[in-house]
Design an enzyme around this catalytic site. Sequence first.
Site, PDB file in Angstrom:
ATOM      1  N   GLY A  11       0.830  -1.216   0.000  1.00  0.00           N
ATOM      2  CA  GLY A  11       0.000   0.000   0.000  1.00  0.00           C
ATOM      3  C   GLY A  11       0.862   1.261   0.000  1.00  0.00           C
ATOM      4  O   GLY A  11       1.895   1.306   0.667  1.00  0.00           O
ATOM      5  N   ARG A  25      19.263  10.623  -3.849  1.00  0.00           N
ATOM      6  CA  ARG A  25      20.273  11.670  -3.648  1.00  0.00           C
ATOM      7  C   ARG A  25      21.485  11.141  -2.871  1.00  0.00           C
ATOM      8  O   ARG A  25      22.619  11.533  -3.143  1.00  0.00           O
ATOM      9  CB  ARG A  25      19.635  12.858  -2.919  1.00  0.00           C
ATOM     10  N   ARG A  72       1.166  -4.884  -5.323  1.00  0.00           N
ATOM     11  CA  ARG A  72       1.443  -6.139  -4.621  1.00  0.00           C
ATOM     12  C   ARG A  72       1.692  -7.163  -5.728  1.00  0.00           C
ATOM     13  O   ARG A  72       0.907  -7.251  -6.662  1.00  0.00           O
ATOM     14  CB  ARG A  72       0.256  -6.536  -3.742  1.00  0.00           C
ATOM     15  N   CYS A  73       2.783  -7.919  -5.644  1.00  0.00           N
ATOM     16  CA  CYS A  73       3.184  -8.790  -6.759  1.00  0.00           C
ATOM     17  C   CYS A  73       3.091 -10.258  -6.357  1.00  0.00           C
ATOM     18  O   CYS A  73       3.906 -10.767  -5.587  1.00  0.00           O
ATOM     19  CB  CYS A  73       4.610  -8.445  -7.164  1.00  0.00           C
ATOM     20  N   ASP A 103       5.634  -5.640   5.836  1.00  0.00           N
ATOM     21  CA  ASP A 103       6.109  -7.006   6.090  1.00  0.00           C
ATOM     22  C   ASP A 103       6.221  -7.865   4.836  1.00  0.00           C
ATOM     23  O   ASP A 103       7.203  -8.566   4.633  1.00  0.00           O
ATOM     24  CB  ASP A 103       5.124  -7.710   7.043  1.00  0.00           C
ATOM     25  N   THR A 125       4.429   2.053   5.725  1.00  0.00           N
ATOM     26  CA  THR A 125       3.020   1.662   5.814  1.00  0.00           C
ATOM     27  C   THR A 125       2.330   2.559   6.827  1.00  0.00           C
ATOM     28  O   THR A 125       2.932   2.885   7.864  1.00  0.00           O
ATOM     29  CB  THR A 125       2.829   0.185   6.235  1.00  0.00           C
ATOM     30  N   ASP A 127       0.120   1.761   8.763  1.00  0.00           N
ATOM     31  CA  ASP A 127      -0.389   0.989   9.914  1.00  0.00           C
ATOM     32  C   ASP A 127       0.530   0.967  11.140  1.00  0.00           C
ATOM     33  O   ASP A 127       0.100   0.601  12.221  1.00  0.00           O
ATOM     34  CB  ASP A 127      -0.644  -0.464   9.493  1.00  0.00           C
ATOM     35  N   ASP A 129       2.667  -1.206  11.823  1.00  0.00           N
ATOM     36  CA  ASP A 129       2.587  -2.573  12.351  1.00  0.00           C
ATOM     37  C   ASP A 129       3.864  -3.379  12.101  1.00  0.00           C
ATOM     38  O   ASP A 129       3.810  -4.605  11.980  1.00  0.00           O
ATOM     39  CB  ASP A 129       1.364  -3.296  11.755  1.00  0.00           C
ATOM     40  N   ARG A 171      -5.618  -3.002   9.039  1.00  0.00           N
ATOM     41  CA  ARG A 171      -6.174  -4.349   8.851  1.00  0.00           C
ATOM     42  C   ARG A 171      -5.823  -5.251  10.024  1.00  0.00           C
ATOM     43  O   ARG A 171      -6.633  -5.957  10.548  1.00  0.00           O
ATOM     44  CB  ARG A 171      -5.583  -4.910   7.556  1.00  0.00           C
ATOM     45  N   LYS A 213     -23.533  14.642  28.671  1.00  0.00           N
ATOM     46  CA  LYS A 213     -22.849  14.560  27.366  1.00  0.00           C
ATOM     47  C   LYS A 213     -23.872  14.250  26.278  1.00  0.00           C
ATOM     48  O   LYS A 213     -24.703  13.355  26.439  1.00  0.00           O
ATOM     49  CB  LYS A 213     -21.755  13.477  27.448  1.00  0.00           C
ATOM     50  N   ARG A 243     -24.649   6.785  13.616  1.00  0.00           N
ATOM     51  CA  ARG A 243     -24.252   6.642  12.214  1.00  0.00           C
ATOM     52  C   ARG A 243     -22.863   6.015  12.152  1.00  0.00           C
ATOM     53  O   ARG A 243     -22.008   6.312  12.991  1.00  0.00           O
ATOM     54  CB  ARG A 243     -24.153   8.010  11.537  1.00  0.00           C
ATOM     55  N   HIS A 249      -9.779   4.824   2.080  1.00  0.00           N
ATOM     56  CA  HIS A 249      -8.504   5.188   1.465  1.00  0.00           C
ATOM     57  C   HIS A 249      -8.151   6.672   1.537  1.00  0.00           C
ATOM     58  O   HIS A 249      -7.014   7.025   1.224  1.00  0.00           O
ATOM     59  CB  HIS A 249      -8.480   4.715   0.007  1.00  0.00           C
TER      60      HIS A 249
HETATM   61  O1  F6P Z   1      -1.477  -1.628   5.009  1.00  0.00           O
HETATM   62  C1  F6P Z   1      -2.025  -0.392   4.730  1.00  0.00           C
HETATM   63  C2  F6P Z   1      -3.511  -0.515   4.496  1.00  0.00           C
HETATM   64  O2  F6P Z   1      -4.012   0.779   4.193  1.00  0.00           O
HETATM   65  C3  F6P Z   1      -4.299  -1.139   5.624  1.00  0.00           C
HETATM   66  O3  F6P Z   1      -4.572  -0.276   6.688  1.00  0.00           O
HETATM   67  C4  F6P Z   1      -5.515  -1.589   4.880  1.00  0.00           C
HETATM   68  O4  F6P Z   1      -6.128  -2.650   5.542  1.00  0.00           O
HETATM   69  C5  F6P Z   1      -4.969  -2.039   3.570  1.00  0.00           C
HETATM   70  O5  F6P Z   1      -3.769  -1.340   3.372  1.00  0.00           O
HETATM   71  C6  F6P Z   1      -5.893  -1.806   2.413  1.00  0.00           C
HETATM   72  O6  F6P Z   1      -5.289  -2.311   1.280  1.00  0.00           O
HETATM   73  P1  F6P Z   1      -5.829  -2.010  -0.209  1.00  0.00           P
HETATM   74  O7  F6P Z   1      -5.426  -0.617  -0.548  1.00  0.00           O
HETATM   75  O8  F6P Z   1      -5.122  -3.000  -1.039  1.00  0.00           O
HETATM   76  O9  F6P Z   1      -7.297  -2.168  -0.170  1.00  0.00           O
END
Ligand code: F6P
Length: 319
Positions: A11, A25, A72-73, A103, A125, A127, A129, A171, A213, A243, A249
Amino acid sequence: MKKIGVLTSGGDAPGMNAAVRAVARTGISKGMEVVGILRGYNGLINGDIKTLDARSVSGIIQNGGTCIYTARCLEFREKAGVLKAKEMCIKNGIEGIVVIGGDGSFRGAADLSAEGIPCIGVPGTIDNDISMTEYTIGYDTAMNTAMELIDKLNDTASSHDRCSVVEVMGRRAGYIALNTGIACGAIAVITTEMPYSIDDIIAKISTARAGGKNHFIIVVSEGIGNSEAIAREIQDKTGIESRATILGHVQRGGRPTLRDRVEASKLGYYAVELLEQGIGNRVVGLKDGHVIDVDIQEALSMKKAFPVEDYKMADILTF
Ligand code: F6P
């Protein structure tokens, strides 16, 4: 090394461009030729490669996304794909590669390193993570974007006496959810790392409402999902109009924050320093604010602790 490549994989994340610029550079300043490998490992397999000179990375540090594209490959997950990539490196004289991604991208970097093409992983990333580092490129920008959007939802929730259930990205990790929850005063944060009970959250909302509140934000991490169902249950059980909003994205794009630009620059610079010494099969990251590097396999096997104390604090601060 005389010629190195850089690719972005997985991503996109704001700050990746700053890392690409730093790699280009730094390499050029060391007398190397630097090439951008387009669309991640796909570009390596297909020979989709372009030379990066100092000017070709001008004016990108402030842009989101990645100027060398990402993907992603699947083919690279197979041995045959890795061997094709190795041949392409040999054919193009690429002696080392900086791989910016998560990862999954680092697994590929380890495979290619094992085939004799030294690779250095740079964590990119939103995330956060990746266990070997306290910070990944894109995390700060994504959180600030999510925070601003949740603030907007908060305006509407407070104007309409509503509960807004907001799903943020991540995710497999709840770091974005936890921090944006703290920053936006969420009444509850729901992530996969911590047990939760909707009934307890409803009880907390009811107590807070009795105390005056009138509006509520609940931040849910993507790994949990079910935001619509959570909003419906809260509405049914409390009578508070609720809601659900999935931010999606929009959290991945946008101009990188100062932190993302600076950390990405440091990590990209350090990655080239390692390649220059002929070192591969490492991931660079940040520990206590300093750049470190770790063996890729070791990095992949590490576990990142969830900040439980912060999670407890978030629960205490909003009522
Ligand atoms: O790893 C980054 C991320 O944005 C995650 O938070 C999310 O779950 C995933 O990529 C979404 O992937 P894609 O853009 O392939 O839907």
